[in-house]
Design an enzyme around this catalytic site. Structure first.
Site, PDB file in Angstrom:
ATOM      1  N   HIS A   4      51.428  29.702  31.247  1.00 55.15           N
ATOM      2  CA  HIS A   4      52.675  29.378  31.956  1.00 55.15           C
ATOM      3  C   HIS A   4      52.500  29.228  33.466  1.00 55.15           C
ATOM      4  CE1 HIS A   4      55.713  30.846  28.681  1.00 55.15           C
ATOM      5  NE2 HIS A   4      54.785  30.048  28.189  1.00 55.15           N
ATOM      6  N   CYS A  39      40.276  45.465  42.373  1.00 55.82           N
ATOM      7  CA  CYS A  39      40.424  46.629  43.245  1.00 55.82           C
ATOM      8  C   CYS A  39      40.920  47.772  42.377  1.00 55.82           C
ATOM      9  CB  CYS A  39      41.334  46.333  44.442  1.00 55.82           C
ATOM     10  SG  CYS A  39      43.051  45.984  44.061  1.00 55.82           S
TER      11      CYS A  39
HETATM   12  C1  RB5 Z   1      41.766  51.810  47.397  1.00 56.22           C
HETATM   13  O1  RB5 Z   1      41.924  53.165  47.432  1.00 56.22           O
HETATM   14  C2  RB5 Z   1      42.978  51.154  46.737  1.00 56.22           C
HETATM   15  O2  RB5 Z   1      44.085  51.284  47.552  1.00 56.22           O
HETATM   16  C3  RB5 Z   1      42.694  49.692  46.441  1.00 56.22           C
HETATM   17  O3  RB5 Z   1      41.586  49.603  45.610  1.00 56.22           O
HETATM   18  C4  RB5 Z   1      43.792  48.932  45.744  1.00 56.22           C
HETATM   19  O4  RB5 Z   1      44.253  49.648  44.639  1.00 56.22           O
HETATM   20  C5  RB5 Z   1      44.871  48.467  46.616  1.00 56.22           C
HETATM   21  O5  RB5 Z   1      45.808  47.802  46.186  1.00 56.22           O
END
Ligand code: RB5
Length: 152
Positions: free
Chosen positions: A99, A66
């Site tokens: 670990h 993400c």
């Molecule tokens: C998306 O904008 C962002 O919040 C997501 O990709 C991530 O970083 C969340 O933890």
């Protein structure tokens, strides 16, 4: 290596595609749980289904991407037996395997570039768990998971 579960939101989409290229080059099988574009979406919708199957043993490991890696780690670690770690460099990736026997690697598409990410993934895939005293510690985590949860 058994199959790897891949998941991403829009912030990690390009990273996931780069990871797929790496896994293809190495002949490592995977299943892509999406997302499949840069369009804004909600990371639990992708991390949840993938983490559930890592937890259940259908997949040996997961690589979740993400923007920051944080959301993916938070979701993945809700599932018993999942040990997800955000790794922004190769040292963290190595340690998470040695670990913590991490079975989910979380990457941040707004933190690392594609080449850094490929090096992190390679290190993470190639590093084995050390066991020994670290296994005892993981057993204690499993004990915590087995504790009765408080009810409202
Ligand atoms: C998306 O904008 C962002 O919040 C997501 O990709 C991530 O970083 C969340 O933890």
């Amino acid at each position: 290596m058994n199959r790897i579960a891949l998941a991403a939101d829009h912030g990690g989409y390009e990273l996931k595609e780069a990871v797929k290229q790496l896994l293809d080059e190495r002949g490592i099988p995977y299943r892509d749980f999406g997302t499949n574009s840069n369009e804004s979406c909600d990371y639990p919708d992708y991390a949840g289904p993938a983490a559930r199957l890592v937890s259940g043993g259908d997949f040996e490991r997961g690589i979740f991407c993400c923007g920051s890696a944080a959301g993916m780690v938070i979701v993945a670690n809700k599932f018993p037996g999942v040990r997800a770690v955000a790794c922004h460099d190769e040292w963290a990736a190595r340690m998470s395997r040695l670990h913590n026997n991490a079975n989910v690697l979380a990457l941040g598409g707004r933190v690392v570039n594609l080449e850094e990410a490929k090096r992190i993934v390679t290190t993470w895939l190639e590093t084995e768990f050390e066991g020994g005293r670290h296994a005892r510690r993981l057993d204690k985590i499993a004990d915590i998971e087995d504790e009765p949860q408080p009810t409202a």
